[in-house]
Design an enzyme around this catalytic site. Structure first.
Site, PDB file in Angstrom:
ATOM      1  N   GLN A  17       0.786  -1.252   0.000  1.00  0.00           N
ATOM      2  CA  GLN A  17       0.000   0.000   0.000  1.00  0.00           C
ATOM      3  C   GLN A  17       0.811   1.291   0.000  1.00  0.00           C
ATOM      4  OE1 GLN A  17      -3.254   2.374   2.750  1.00  0.00           O
ATOM      5  NE2 GLN A  17      -3.127   0.199   3.050  1.00  0.00           N
ATOM      6  N   ASP A  73      11.952 -10.599 -13.806  1.00  0.00           N
ATOM      7  CA  ASP A  73      12.590 -11.260 -12.667  1.00  0.00           C
ATOM      8  C   ASP A  73      13.918 -10.544 -12.464  1.00  0.00           C
ATOM      9  OD1 ASP A  73      13.981 -12.753 -10.852  1.00  0.00           O
ATOM     10  OD2 ASP A  73      13.502 -14.697 -11.755  1.00  0.00           O
ATOM     11  N   GLU A 139       1.218  -1.264   8.273  1.00  0.00           N
ATOM     12  CA  GLU A 139       0.433  -0.116   8.744  1.00  0.00           C
ATOM     13  C   GLU A 139       0.350   0.029  10.275  1.00  0.00           C
ATOM     14  OE1 GLU A 139      -1.505   2.399   7.122  1.00  0.00           O
ATOM     15  OE2 GLU A 139      -1.816   3.041   9.167  1.00  0.00           O
ATOM     16  N   ASP A 168       0.571   3.806   6.001  1.00  0.00           N
ATOM     17  CA  ASP A 168       0.826   3.454   4.602  1.00  0.00           C
ATOM     18  C   ASP A 168       0.534   4.625   3.667  1.00  0.00           C
ATOM     19  OD1 ASP A 168       1.717   0.897   4.952  1.00  0.00           O
ATOM     20  OD2 ASP A 168      -0.229  -0.038   4.729  1.00  0.00           O
ATOM     21  N   GLY A 247      -7.548  20.489  19.082  1.00  0.00           N
ATOM     22  CA  GLY A 247      -7.207  21.912  19.001  1.00  0.00           C
ATOM     23  C   GLY A 247      -7.736  22.700  20.180  1.00  0.00           C
ATOM     24  N   GLY A 248      -7.828  24.007  20.015  1.00  0.00           N
ATOM     25  CA  GLY A 248      -8.206  24.894  21.109  1.00  0.00           C
ATOM     26  C   GLY A 248      -9.703  25.080  21.285  1.00  0.00           C
TER      27      GLY A 248
HETATM   28  N1  CAO Z   1      11.960 -10.038  -9.234  1.00  0.00           N
HETATM   29  C1  CAO Z   1      12.679 -10.769  -8.352  1.00  0.00           C
HETATM   30  N2  CAO Z   1      12.601 -10.592  -7.024  1.00  0.00           N
HETATM   31  C2  CAO Z   1      11.767  -9.666  -6.570  1.00  0.00           C
HETATM   32  C3  CAO Z   1      11.003  -8.860  -7.433  1.00  0.00           C
HETATM   33  C4  CAO Z   1      11.129  -9.086  -8.819  1.00  0.00           C
HETATM   34  N3  CAO Z   1      10.444  -8.390  -9.719  1.00  0.00           N
HETATM   35  N4  CAO Z   1      10.260  -8.022  -6.690  1.00  0.00           N
HETATM   36  C5  CAO Z   1      10.556  -8.288  -5.398  1.00  0.00           C
HETATM   37  N5  CAO Z   1      11.468  -9.274  -5.324  1.00  0.00           N
HETATM   38  C6  CAO Z   1      12.060  -9.846  -4.119  1.00  0.00           C
HETATM   39  C7  CAO Z   1      12.857  -8.880  -3.304  1.00  0.00           C
HETATM   40  O1  CAO Z   1      14.110  -8.679  -3.872  1.00  0.00           O
HETATM   41  C8  CAO Z   1      12.911  -9.604  -1.960  1.00  0.00           C
HETATM   42  O2  CAO Z   1      13.915 -10.560  -2.022  1.00  0.00           O
HETATM   43  P1  CAO Z   1      14.995 -10.820  -0.818  1.00  0.00           P
HETATM   44  O3  CAO Z   1      14.184 -11.031   0.419  1.00  0.00           O
HETATM   45  O4  CAO Z   1      15.710 -12.035  -1.278  1.00  0.00           O
HETATM   46  O5  CAO Z   1      15.841  -9.627  -0.742  1.00  0.00           O
HETATM   47  C9  CAO Z   1      11.593 -10.359  -1.933  1.00  0.00           C
HETATM   48  O6  CAO Z   1      11.035 -10.245  -3.239  1.00  0.00           O
HETATM   49  C10 CAO Z   1      10.562  -9.908  -0.929  1.00  0.00           C
HETATM   50  O7  CAO Z   1      10.543  -8.513  -0.752  1.00  0.00           O
HETATM   51  P2  CAO Z   1      10.071  -7.928   0.661  1.00  0.00           P
HETATM   52  O8  CAO Z   1      10.951  -8.496   1.732  1.00  0.00           O
HETATM   53  O9  CAO Z   1      10.012  -6.470   0.535  1.00  0.00           O
HETATM   54  O10 CAO Z   1       8.575  -8.507   0.778  1.00  0.00           O
HETATM   55  P3  CAO Z   1       7.823  -9.131   2.040  1.00  0.00           P
HETATM   56  O11 CAO Z   1       6.499  -9.543   1.495  1.00  0.00           O
HETATM   57  O12 CAO Z   1       8.599 -10.171   2.736  1.00  0.00           O
HETATM   58  O13 CAO Z   1       7.643  -7.896   3.050  1.00  0.00           O
HETATM   59  C11 CAO Z   1       6.899  -5.673   3.669  1.00  0.00           C
HETATM   60  C12 CAO Z   1       6.643  -6.931   2.816  1.00  0.00           C
HETATM   61  C13 CAO Z   1       5.870  -4.648   3.272  1.00  0.00           C
HETATM   62  C14 CAO Z   1       6.764  -6.045   5.154  1.00  0.00           C
HETATM   63  C15 CAO Z   1       8.326  -5.157   3.390  1.00  0.00           C
HETATM   64  O14 CAO Z   1       8.467  -4.969   2.001  1.00  0.00           O
HETATM   65  C16 CAO Z   1       8.626  -3.834   4.105  1.00  0.00           C
HETATM   66  O15 CAO Z   1       8.866  -3.807   5.319  1.00  0.00           O
HETATM   67  N6  CAO Z   1       8.665  -2.737   3.339  1.00  0.00           N
HETATM   68  C17 CAO Z   1       9.035  -1.428   3.859  1.00  0.00           C
HETATM   69  C18 CAO Z   1       7.952  -0.828   4.691  1.00  0.00           C
HETATM   70  C19 CAO Z   1       6.653  -0.720   3.952  1.00  0.00           C
HETATM   71  O16 CAO Z   1       6.542  -0.183   2.891  1.00  0.00           O
HETATM   72  N7  CAO Z   1       5.626  -1.223   4.603  1.00  0.00           N
HETATM   73  C20 CAO Z   1       4.294  -0.975   4.111  1.00  0.00           C
HETATM   74  C21 CAO Z   1       3.700  -2.213   3.730  1.00  0.00           C
HETATM   75  S1  CAO Z   1       2.023  -1.946   3.409  1.00  0.00           S
HETATM   76  O17 CAO Z   1       2.074  -0.748   2.414  1.00  0.00           O
END
Ligand code: CAO
Length: 415
Positions: A17, A73, A139, A168, A247-248
């Site tokens: 998000q 990829d 979030e 978010d 607020g106030g």
């Molecule tokens: N091709 C190949 N690999 C890809 C890719 C693509 N097109 N797109 C993503 N990936 C890979 C990433 O490189 C990552 O790989 P590694 O773990 O090996 O480095 C993997 O996909 C997963 O990415 P991620 O760790 O960001 O995803 P997650 O689902 O495990 O975590 C979240 C999600 C949101 C918790 C994490 O991304 C995060 O903390 N983001 C920052 C804070 C944030 O934006 N939070 C808001 C989330 S809700 O809006």
């Protein structure tokens, strides 16, 4: 008519998000937003909270309008080359991966600079530098760590998160401002830069008034507009203030006619000082306008509970819309508690493009929230979200790949 961000190309490496809200805004302002997703999977929200089997969820469609979708990829050697070509062609890379994910992919800030020194690299992370910088964040974690949860809810209950996605979508807004600011600075310097919006910081920025109150509390030991005053106790930290105004001008949520069966038959009522005499007239307590115990804001502070109870006796005789109509005649600030159903059906919001009906090839018609920021010279036209990889061939052709090369990359699993 042209759009404000015509000609700006965004490499949109966002998911879920926070990041997607940012790039959706940029797309609404006219940027060409190219969303990079993994083939076969895509943004995880495509399949989360689905209401129709095998169809992109509302979660995804409502956050990814006006974008193009390409599948790459980026861990595949040839996929990396495609991403490099995109980095060279784009102005901004936006990402909200877990900390370090972009580096692990091989796209460090230094490498991106080598490829395109004008590139702006914009990131959402859960936390800024410090003890939690490596944490993944969603979030509600941000709402809790940013100070919102400890200050939301009622004094006798636990901390509460709010339905507004301030962690978010709020951080996405902050990031979008950072990006356009960096684009503006680039017109002077010719250089890109890094932009970071941490969700904890974004939430805290929106909770600024609570840090104000923390310091007031430390100085005076009491906050007279809080419901804890005068009979309750204040501790060391800002307490939860229920529905008190931040607020106030004291305010509270009051019951309206029908509250027994309708969970949203309520109105927010503000006892704004300049209209106090009018409030007294409307509720039939004319004597309060001159009684020294009620006539001034300071005198009213220890009596707010009693005052709101009296006003509520009046609001309970009206529907929230009747009360709105009467109170607005006297410039008394108030607002009905609107349900999502009422908002979805509100004609004026449809007219301004704040609520928009969109048609989608596999989902059919659905409602979304349009651009809340209206530019007179850059009107927003909300276009449906892309299907997974819908624009891969188109974008690859723009990067100079021939149909044969595209098909070979597809066979190799790089796109
Ligand atoms: N091709 C190949 N690999 C890809 C890719 C693509 N097109 N797109 C993503 N990936 C890979 C990433 O490189 C990552 O790989 P590694 O773990 O090996 O480095 C993997 O996909 C997963 O990415 P991620 O760790 O960001 O995803 P997650 O689902 O495990 O975590 C979240 C999600 C949101 C918790 C994490 O991304 C995060 O903390 N983001 C920052 C804070 C944030 O934006 N939070 C808001 C989330 S809700 O809006």
């Amino acid at each position: 008519m042209g759009k404000a961000l015509d000609g700006v190309r965004i490499l949109d490496f966002t998911h879920v998000q926070s990041g997607p809200t940012c790039t959706q805004l940029l797309a609404w302002f006219g940027a060409d937003v190219i969303k990079v997703e993994r083939a076969g999977a895509g943004d995880i929200t495509r399949e989360q909270l689905r209401d129709i089997p095998d169809v992109d969820s509302l979660y995804f469609t409502m956050l990814n309008h006006n974008k193009r979708s390409v599948t790459i990829d980026t861990k595949h050697p040839e996929g990396k080359q495609v991403l490099e070509a995109l980095i060279q062609k784009c102005d901004v890379l936006v990402e909200n991966f877990a900390p370090g994910a972009l580096d692990r992919m091989g796209f460090t800030w230094e490498r991106i600079q080598e490829l395109n020194p004008r590139m702006i690299v914009a990131s959402v992370k859960g936390f800024g530098p410090g003890p939690y910088e490596d944490c993944k964040v969603y979030e509600n974690v941000a709402q809790c760590a940013g100070g919102a949860a400890s200050t939301t809810g009622f004094d006798d209950g636990p901390p509460v998160v709010t339905g507004a996605q301030i962690g978010d979508s709020g951080t996405g807004l902050h990031l979008a401002l950072g990006i356009v600011t960096a684009l503006y600075q680039r017109t002077q310097t010719g250089r890109g830069q890094r932009v970071l919006a941490a969700m904890q910081d974004g939430v805290l920025n929106l909770c600024r008034v609570k840090l104000r109150d923390q310091q007031r509390l430390e100085r005076t030991g009491v906050m007279k507009e809080y419901p804890q005053y005068p009979n309750g106790k204040f501790g060391e930290a800002v307490p939860r203030a229920g529905n008190a105004s931040g607020g106030g001008q004291p305010g509270w949520i009051l019951k309206c006619k029908g509250w027994e069966t309708d969970p949203n038959a309520y109105i927010y009522f503000i006892t704004q000082a300049p209209v106090w005499a009018k409030i007294c007239n409307v509720i039939g307590k004319e004597e309060w306008a001159t009684d020294p115990d009620y006539a001034t804001p300071v005198a009213r502070l220890p009596r707010l509970k009693e005052i709101f109870a009296e006003i509520e006796r009046w609001t309970m005789t009206k529907t929230k819309f009747e009360a709105m109509q009467i109170l607005n005649k006297y410039d008394i600030p108030c607002g009905p508690i609107l349900s999502m159903k009422e908002i979805a059906e509100e004609p004026s919001l449809r007219k301004t493009g704040t609520i928009v009906e969109v048609d989608h090839p596999t989902r059919g018609k659905y409602l979304t929230v349009g651009n809340p920021i209206k530019l007179s010279d850059s009107p927003t036209e909300v276009k449906r979200s892309p299907l997974l990889g819908e624009h891969t061939d188109e974008v690859m052709a723009e990067l100079g790949y021939s149909p044969e090369q595209i098909s070979a990359l597809r066979t190799a699993g790089a796109i």
